[in-house]
Write an enzyme that holds these catalytic residues in place. Structure first.
Site, mmCIF file in Angstrom:
data_model
loop_
_atom_site.group_PDB
_atom_site.id
_atom_site.type_symbol
_atom_site.label_atom_id
_atom_site.label_comp_id
_atom_site.label_asym_id
_atom_site.label_seq_id
_atom_site.Cartn_x
_atom_site.Cartn_y
_atom_site.Cartn_z
ATOM 1 N N TYR A 30 0.837 -1.206 0.000
ATOM 2 C CA TYR A 30 0.000 0.000 0.000
ATOM 3 C C TYR A 30 0.868 1.251 0.000
ATOM 4 O O TYR A 30 0.671 2.186 0.755
ATOM 5 C CB TYR A 30 -0.949 -0.003 1.208
ATOM 6 C CG TYR A 30 -2.198 0.811 0.996
ATOM 7 C CD1 TYR A 30 -3.178 0.391 0.107
ATOM 8 C CD2 TYR A 30 -2.404 2.003 1.693
ATOM 9 C CE1 TYR A 30 -4.329 1.132 -0.089
ATOM 10 C CE2 TYR A 30 -3.550 2.750 1.507
ATOM 11 C CZ TYR A 30 -4.511 2.310 0.612
ATOM 12 O OH TYR A 30 -5.669 3.053 0.415
ATOM 13 N N ARG A 53 1.304 -6.643 6.205
ATOM 14 C CA ARG A 53 1.745 -7.190 7.486
ATOM 15 C C ARG A 53 0.951 -6.543 8.612
ATOM 16 O O ARG A 53 0.826 -5.312 8.651
ATOM 17 C CB ARG A 53 3.235 -6.920 7.718
ATOM 18 C CG ARG A 53 4.172 -7.730 6.875
ATOM 19 C CD ARG A 53 5.624 -7.489 7.270
ATOM 20 N NE ARG A 53 6.043 -6.107 7.038
ATOM 21 C CZ ARG A 53 6.220 -5.196 7.971
ATOM 22 N NH1 ARG A 53 6.000 -5.492 9.249
ATOM 23 N NH2 ARG A 53 6.621 -3.980 7.665
ATOM 24 N N VAL A 90 11.875 -7.519 -2.300
ATOM 25 C CA VAL A 90 11.171 -8.333 -1.301
ATOM 26 C C VAL A 90 10.200 -9.301 -1.967
ATOM 27 O O VAL A 90 9.616 -10.150 -1.295
ATOM 28 C CB VAL A 90 10.418 -7.452 -0.279
ATOM 29 C CG1 VAL A 90 11.379 -6.485 0.386
ATOM 30 C CG2 VAL A 90 9.263 -6.707 -0.932
ATOM 31 N N GLN A 91 10.044 -9.197 -3.279
ATOM 32 C CA GLN A 91 9.007 -9.984 -3.943
ATOM 33 C C GLN A 91 9.308 -11.479 -3.981
ATOM 34 O O GLN A 91 8.399 -12.301 -3.850
ATOM 35 C CB GLN A 91 8.776 -9.454 -5.359
ATOM 36 C CG GLN A 91 8.073 -8.115 -5.392
ATOM 37 C CD GLN A 91 7.775 -7.641 -6.798
ATOM 38 O OE1 GLN A 91 7.911 -8.384 -7.763
ATOM 39 N NE2 GLN A 91 7.370 -6.380 -6.924
ATOM 40 N N HIS A 113 5.925 -4.535 -12.440
ATOM 41 C CA HIS A 113 7.268 -4.486 -13.024
ATOM 42 C C HIS A 113 7.724 -5.924 -13.200
ATOM 43 O O HIS A 113 7.486 -6.769 -12.332
ATOM 44 C CB HIS A 113 8.220 -3.710 -12.114
ATOM 45 C CG HIS A 113 9.614 -3.562 -12.649
ATOM 46 N ND1 HIS A 113 9.892 -3.205 -13.942
ATOM 47 C CD2 HIS A 113 10.819 -3.727 -12.037
ATOM 48 C CE1 HIS A 113 11.203 -3.156 -14.123
ATOM 49 N NE2 HIS A 113 11.784 -3.465 -12.983
#
EC number: 1.1.1.86
Length: 350
Positions: A30, A53, A90-91, A113
């Site tokens: 977000y 989270r 982090v993906q 992306h």
């Protein structure tokens, strides 16, 4: 998932209309883009949940915007389409540990992306549709243009098409963002990723930053005041870029003096010449063959030692001190700032 055969433009429109009322979308993340996507899609009639989270910094913001917030794993379980709008680095962990075990069979996985998929850090499950939708503008602009009845152009791509309507899902999503009001262009994960990285490195970020710093240093070393040098090589750049944005290089040339035009013609090629283009090709090759991404992953895993060093060097460059002093007196800058203070989600965000 909606199961419709798409054969004509009419049936495509029918698919989009029917999908809007039935598709549950989970927005994972977000930040700048995540918020804009969520708000625009909700206003377009989609059922949106936000995956974050618990206790994270943006949870309260999403709740204040009226969204149901769940943990990413729970959001993924209940969604027909999962949009991954988190920073690149982090993906991989997010997908492997949270999303892959929980996304339901036949769902659609969407990226903004293509870096992780294109370079193989993420190998999506074979039972998923996998698409890319990328608005060509920051989140604040995507939201603002939507609110006034316009839209920001989008590009889209399909990596896996299990359902035979992955392309229509991507187009429906892009339309929900407002992209259909402007322009939607089909691309590939490869093309989006490689051109995006090249643009950032050779022109938009790396190229321009280095050019500005070199110009500033040249003037100051020649005895000119740093304040004057700042105005000439950095501050006035916005005037030129705005003209580029509105109508290309030719429009810029229409609005500058004949002296500036002549200087452009005779001196520009002395600064940016054939050797520059050859070095650009070398940058592109490193992107295409994965060298850049390999180095970036190693840098990230090592704790970003060089990244931090480069960043500190930029912060300590004399142009930053001068710029801070001069901008403090530009009172109009405060009135031009938007509420979009979250860095954009892209390959340049850690």
């Amino acid at each position: 998932m909606v199961n419709v055969s798409i054969t004509t433009d009419y049936s495509r429109m029918l698919f989009m209309r029917n999908t809007t009322s039935t598709l549950k979308i989970a927005i994972i993340g977000y930040g700048s883009q995540g918020r804009a996507h969520a708000l625009n899609l909700r206003d377009s009639g989609f059922d949106i949940i936000i995956g974050l989270r618990p206790g994270g910094p943006t949870e309260a913001k999403a709740q204040a915007d009226g969204f149901t917030v769940q943990s990413p794993d729970q959001a993924a379980k209940h969604a027909d389409l999962v949009a991954v709008l988190t920073p690149d680095m982090v993906q991989k962990k997010l997908y492997e540990e949270v999303l892959a075990p929980n996304i339901k069979q036949g769902a659609c996985l969407l990226f903004a992306h293509g870096l992780n998929v294109h370079y193989g850090m993420i190998t999506p499950r074979s039972d998923l549709d996998v698409v890319l939708v990328a608005p060509k503008g920051p989140g604040a602009l995507v939201r603002r243009e939507y609110e006034i009845g316009r839209g920001v152009p989008c590009i889209y791509a399909v990596h896996q098409d299990l359902s035979s309507h992955a392309e229509q899902l991507a187009l429906t999503y892009a339309g929900g963002l407002g992209g259909a009001r402007a322009n939607i262009i089909k691309t590939t994960f490869k093309e989006e990723t490689e051109t995006d990285l090249f643009g950032e490195q050779a022109v938009l970020c790396g190229g321009v930053s280095s050019l500005v710093q070199a110009g500033f240093e040249t003037l100051v070393e020649a005895g000119y005041q740093p304040e004057i040098a700042y105005y000439e090589v950095l501050h006035e750049l916005k005037l030129i870029v705005d003209l580029f944005y509105e109508g290309g290089i030719t429009r810029m040339l229409e609005f500058v003096s004949e002296t500036a035009q002549y200087g452009d013609y005779v001196s520009g090629p002395r600064v940016i010449d054939g050797s520059t283009k050859e070095r650009m090709k070398a940058v592109l090759k490193d992107i295409q063959d994965g060298t850049f991404t390999k180095h970036w992953i190693a840098e990230y895993q090592a704790g970003l030692p060089n990244y931090k060093k480069y960043k500190q060097a930029d912060l300590e460059h004399p142009i930053e001190k001068v710029g801070k002093q001069l901008r403090a007196k530009m009172v109009w800058l405060n009135s031009e700032k938007t509420n979009d203070t979250t860095p954009p989600m892209s390959s340049k965000v850690v």
